[in-house]
Design a protein around this motif. Structure first.
Motif, mmCIF file in Angstrom:
data_model
loop_
_atom_site.group_PDB
_atom_site.id
_atom_site.type_symbol
_atom_site.label_atom_id
_atom_site.label_comp_id
_atom_site.label_asym_id
_atom_site.label_seq_id
_atom_site.Cartn_x
_atom_site.Cartn_y
_atom_site.Cartn_z
ATOM 1 N N LEU A 131 -0.392 -2.753 6.169
ATOM 2 C CA LEU A 131 -0.169 -2.982 4.745
ATOM 3 C C LEU A 131 -1.018 -4.140 4.223
ATOM 4 C CD1 LEU A 131 1.370 -2.408 2.114
ATOM 5 C CD2 LEU A 131 3.225 -3.853 2.982
ATOM 6 N N ASP A 132 -1.136 -5.211 5.006
ATOM 7 C CA ASP A 132 -1.900 -6.356 4.501
ATOM 8 C C ASP A 132 -3.386 -6.032 4.366
ATOM 9 O OD1 ASP A 132 -2.522 -6.293 7.190
ATOM 10 O OD2 ASP A 132 -1.834 -8.317 7.632
ATOM 11 N N GLU A 133 -3.898 -5.065 5.146
ATOM 12 C CA GLU A 133 -5.280 -4.628 4.954
ATOM 13 C C GLU A 133 -5.464 -3.982 3.584
ATOM 14 O OE1 GLU A 133 -7.470 -2.820 8.477
ATOM 15 O OE2 GLU A 133 -5.362 -2.457 9.004
ATOM 16 N N LEU A 134 -4.470 -3.212 3.178
ATOM 17 C CA LEU A 134 -4.557 -2.525 1.891
ATOM 18 C C LEU A 134 -4.461 -3.517 0.741
ATOM 19 C CD1 LEU A 134 -2.307 0.597 2.659
ATOM 20 C CD2 LEU A 134 -4.792 0.398 2.852
ATOM 21 N N THR A 135 -3.504 -4.423 0.817
ATOM 22 C CA THR A 135 -3.321 -5.366 -0.289
ATOM 23 C C THR A 135 -4.502 -6.335 -0.400
ATOM 24 O OG1 THR A 135 -2.028 -6.844 1.140
ATOM 25 C CG2 THR A 135 -0.809 -5.230 -0.189
ATOM 26 N N ALA A 136 -5.203 -6.564 0.720
ATOM 27 C CA ALA A 136 -6.332 -7.497 0.707
ATOM 28 C C ALA A 136 -7.643 -6.840 0.280
ATOM 29 C CB ALA A 136 -6.495 -8.128 2.088
ATOM 30 N N LYS A 137 -7.647 -5.535 0.119
ATOM 31 C CA LYS A 137 -8.894 -4.824 -0.171
ATOM 32 C C LYS A 137 -9.441 -5.140 -1.554
ATOM 33 C CE LYS A 137 -12.048 -1.876 1.139
ATOM 34 N NZ LYS A 137 -12.883 -2.055 2.338
ATOM 35 N N GLY A 138 -8.561 -5.547 -2.460
ATOM 36 C CA GLY A 138 -9.018 -5.856 -3.814
ATOM 37 C C GLY A 138 -8.826 -4.722 -4.806
ATOM 38 N N TYR A 139 -8.205 -3.637 -4.357
ATOM 39 C CA TYR A 139 -7.918 -2.525 -5.264
ATOM 40 C C TYR A 139 -6.640 -2.831 -6.051
ATOM 41 C CZ TYR A 139 -11.215 0.264 -2.413
ATOM 42 O OH TYR A 139 -12.310 0.744 -1.756
ATOM 43 N N ASP A 140 -6.452 -2.099 -7.143
ATOM 44 C CA ASP A 140 -5.266 -2.292 -7.980
ATOM 45 C C ASP A 140 -4.123 -1.343 -7.614
ATOM 46 O OD1 ASP A 140 -6.385 -4.240 -10.114
ATOM 47 O OD2 ASP A 140 -7.884 -2.636 -10.036
ATOM 48 N N TYR A 141 -4.487 -0.199 -7.011
ATOM 49 C CA TYR A 141 -3.469 0.806 -6.683
ATOM 50 C C TYR A 141 -3.959 1.597 -5.481
ATOM 51 C CZ TYR A 141 0.032 4.515 -7.390
ATOM 52 O OH TYR A 141 1.081 5.407 -7.245
ATOM 53 N N TRP A 142 -3.099 1.738 -4.493
ATOM 54 C CA TRP A 142 -3.368 2.620 -3.357
ATOM 55 C C TRP A 142 -2.485 3.850 -3.488
ATOM 56 C CZ3 TRP A 142 -7.071 2.701 0.267
ATOM 57 C CH2 TRP A 142 -7.814 1.541 0.490
ATOM 58 N N ALA A 143 -3.112 5.016 -3.648
ATOM 59 C CA ALA A 143 -2.393 6.292 -3.707
ATOM 60 C C ALA A 143 -2.407 6.888 -2.303
ATOM 61 C CB ALA A 143 -3.077 7.235 -4.698
ATOM 62 N N LEU A 144 -1.278 6.790 -1.623
ATOM 63 C CA LEU A 144 -1.190 7.195 -0.229
ATOM 64 C C LEU A 144 -0.525 8.560 -0.075
ATOM 65 C CD1 LEU A 144 -0.044 3.831 1.426
ATOM 66 C CD2 LEU A 144 -2.371 4.617 0.921
ATOM 67 N N GLY A 145 -0.918 9.245 0.993
ATOM 68 C CA GLY A 145 -0.280 10.501 1.376
ATOM 69 C C GLY A 145 -0.028 10.516 2.867
ATOM 70 N N HIS A 146 0.648 11.539 3.341
ATOM 71 C CA HIS A 146 0.975 11.840 4.743
ATOM 72 C C HIS A 146 2.432 11.573 5.057
ATOM 73 C CE1 HIS A 146 0.468 12.792 8.902
ATOM 74 N NE2 HIS A 146 0.701 11.556 9.327
ATOM 75 N N VAL A 147 2.990 10.460 4.612
ATOM 76 C CA VAL A 147 4.410 10.178 4.819
ATOM 77 C C VAL A 147 5.199 10.877 3.717
ATOM 78 C CG1 VAL A 147 6.166 8.371 4.890
ATOM 79 C CG2 VAL A 147 3.933 7.996 5.973
ATOM 80 N N HIS A 148 6.225 11.637 4.092
ATOM 81 C CA HIS A 148 6.900 12.509 3.133
ATOM 82 C C HIS A 148 8.036 11.849 2.355
ATOM 83 C CE1 HIS A 148 5.408 16.564 5.016
ATOM 84 N NE2 HIS A 148 4.429 15.737 4.679
ATOM 85 N N GLY A 149 8.322 10.615 2.640
ATOM 86 C CA GLY A 149 9.321 9.880 1.861
ATOM 87 C C GLY A 149 8.633 8.997 0.836
ATOM 88 N N ALA A 150 9.023 9.116 -0.426
ATOM 89 C CA ALA A 150 8.426 8.289 -1.482
ATOM 90 C C ALA A 150 8.821 6.827 -1.266
ATOM 91 C CB ALA A 150 8.881 8.765 -2.851
ATOM 92 N N GLU A 151 7.836 5.924 -1.429
ATOM 93 C CA GLU A 151 8.127 4.516 -1.215
ATOM 94 C C GLU A 151 7.063 3.655 -1.876
ATOM 95 O OE1 GLU A 151 9.347 1.531 2.489
ATOM 96 O OE2 GLU A 151 8.537 3.523 2.902
ATOM 97 N N VAL A 152 7.515 2.624 -2.572
ATOM 98 C CA VAL A 152 6.607 1.624 -3.128
ATOM 99 C C VAL A 152 6.620 0.449 -2.159
ATOM 100 C CG1 VAL A 152 6.092 0.120 -5.085
ATOM 101 C CG2 VAL A 152 7.107 2.383 -5.487
ATOM 102 N N LEU A 153 5.519 0.247 -1.454
ATOM 103 C CA LEU A 153 5.452 -0.754 -0.384
ATOM 104 C C LEU A 153 5.040 -2.129 -0.893
ATOM 105 C CD1 LEU A 153 3.664 1.446 2.290
ATOM 106 C CD2 LEU A 153 6.084 0.940 2.140
ATOM 107 N N ALA A 154 4.349 -2.169 -2.014
ATOM 108 C CA ALA A 154 3.910 -3.441 -2.589
ATOM 109 C C ALA A 154 3.635 -3.224 -4.073
ATOM 110 C CB ALA A 154 2.658 -3.955 -1.883
#
Length: 425
Positions: A181-204
């Motif tokens: 997760l910290d790799e994603l938040t550190a990337k500098g993007y404003d929104y990560w649209a993720l797939g593969h996990v079938h449960g909806a979740e806002v991680l950050a």
């Protein structure tokens, strides 16, 4: 920076075979088989009604090999509806898409832009300060971390990363495209649209890292509401996430406590209450329900010996509520007898003798070897889909080679049948 709205969805698994269906209720089984198509249609309806600026699909449009080429044709037609409404679609291929050879040859409408599987790339949208970054899977099992290869964020733009990832094996899913997760938040993007996990979740939040979950539950393993997200961006920041519930059928496991039941009529009444609660929770959708009977009860043996009768009674109750509203997938018996194994072992009758024989079987190496050999031979002949998704405890034990659980479970059933016959005589 401009304001806009988009839809984030993933894991549509179009025409995925629904598991746990019975042909006893053919009209309901057919509705469930079409549920993934109806969910996608509802999603496209929502995108058009809300006049969103674009749609993001974070992988697994399909479910592996198509059983019918019409699966691809149906998806194209839905994308054409979005094209007619001038709504672009940004798509990555996930592990199930990569498994299908026809996915690569299917010609999609011009409004659908598919990210390359060779390397992560960036797409921009004319008239909006938006940069989307994504990479498709080239093969089913992607074991490399893809995040380091994603482009740097575009200055003065709202940056969206589109990624199909297990994010550490979240939710029991295969840890494809592993990352943290910290790799994603550190990337500098404003929104990560993720797939593969079938449960909806806002991680950050800020930056947002979001699994939309799958669009339609496909089995009892995927219970509860399923959705996509409408993402509302104002002045360059995510102002709101709105769940779009496009599912047309909802799976649920309802617990039925029968500890206080004095007879089968009490059990039937408790099952009816649980079914009605499941229907209410489905909010007008088809409710696909598994009933799980629990509690320590003197009825345990009779219940365990009467699975067909219990299921027939539950489906009769469901039919009385309306064929369009509820489907009973299975009844799972998890009750406990008032008399435990230690007490049965001391009995001088046939039940006591059987309990002692079962105790000996569990510790007899020759018997265990014979069972393991015979059961393993049968389990190896089962179709892959059954082996992978079996959730019946005894079948799972047979597939996994868990001889102790297999003996205990079979013994419990035999003891219950004998006890039920003894009580009835």
């Amino acid at each position: 920076m401009s304001s806009f709205r988009f839809i984030h969805t993933a894991d549509i698994h179009l025409d995925s075979p629904m598991r746990g269906l019975s042909e006893d209720v053919p009209e309901v089984a057919e509705r469930l088989r079409l549920a993934t198509r109806e969910a996608l249609t509802a999603l496209v309806d929502a995108a058009i009604e809300r006049a969103v600026d674009f749609v993001v699909i974070a992988g697994d449009v399909y479910d592996g090999d198509w059983r019918d080429y019409q699966t691809g044709v149906f998806f194209v037609r839905q994308m054409q509806r979005l094209a007619a409404a001038a709504i672009p679609v940004y798509l990555i291929h996930g592990n199930h898409d990569a498994q299908n050879q026809m996915t690569r040859s299917l010609r999609l409408p011009d409004n659908v832009q598919t990210f390359s599987a060779e390397a992560a790339e960036t797409r921009t949208i004319d008239g909006l300060d938006i940069a989307l970054h994504g990479a498709s899977y080239a093969e089913r099992a992607v074991t490399d971390n893809l995040v380091p290869g994603y482009p740097e964020p575009v200055a003065d733009a709202f940056n969206i990363g589109v990624l199909h990832t297990g994010l550490g094996g979240r939710g029991g899913h295969e840890n494809y495209a592993p990352c943290a997760l910290d790799e994603l938040t550190a990337k500098g993007y404003d929104y990560w649209a993720l797939g593969h996990v079938h449960g909806a979740e806002v991680l950050a939040e800020h930056p947002h890292v979001v699994f939309s979950g799958n669009l339609q539950g496909r089995s009892i393993r995927e219970t509860g509401a399923k959705s996509a997200y409408e993402v509302i961006v104002e002045d360059g920041r995510v102002a709101e996430l709105r769940a779009l519930h496009c599912d047309v059928a909802r799976w649920a496991e309802q617990t039925v406590d029968v500890a206080a039941a004095e007879d089968f009529n009490d059990v039937f009444g408790a099952m009816r209450s649980a079914i009605e609660a499941g229907v209410e929770a489905a909010e007008g959708r088809l409710a696909a329900i598994r009933l799980r009977l629990t509690g320590t009860t003197p009825l345990h043996d009779r219940l365990l010996a009467s699975p067909d009768m219990l299921l027939a009674e539950a489906r009769t109750t469901a039919a009385g509520l309306g064929a369009d509203s509820v489907y009973i997938e299975k009844i799972k018996l998890a009750t406990d007898p008032e008399q435990d194994a230690a007490t049965r072992r001391t009995r001088a009758d046939a039940l006591g003798e059987l309990q002692r024989l079962l105790d000996e079987a569990s510790n007899d190496a020759d018997i265990r070897e014979m069972i393991e050999k015979d059961v393993r031979r049968l389990a190896e002949r089962l179709p892959h889909e059954i082996r992978e998704h079996a959730d019946d405890p005894l079948l799972r034990a047979a597939i996994d080679g868990d001889t102790a659980t297999l003996i205990d479970g079979a013994g419990d059933y035999l003891l219950a049948r004998l006890a039920a016959e003894d009580n009835a005589s």
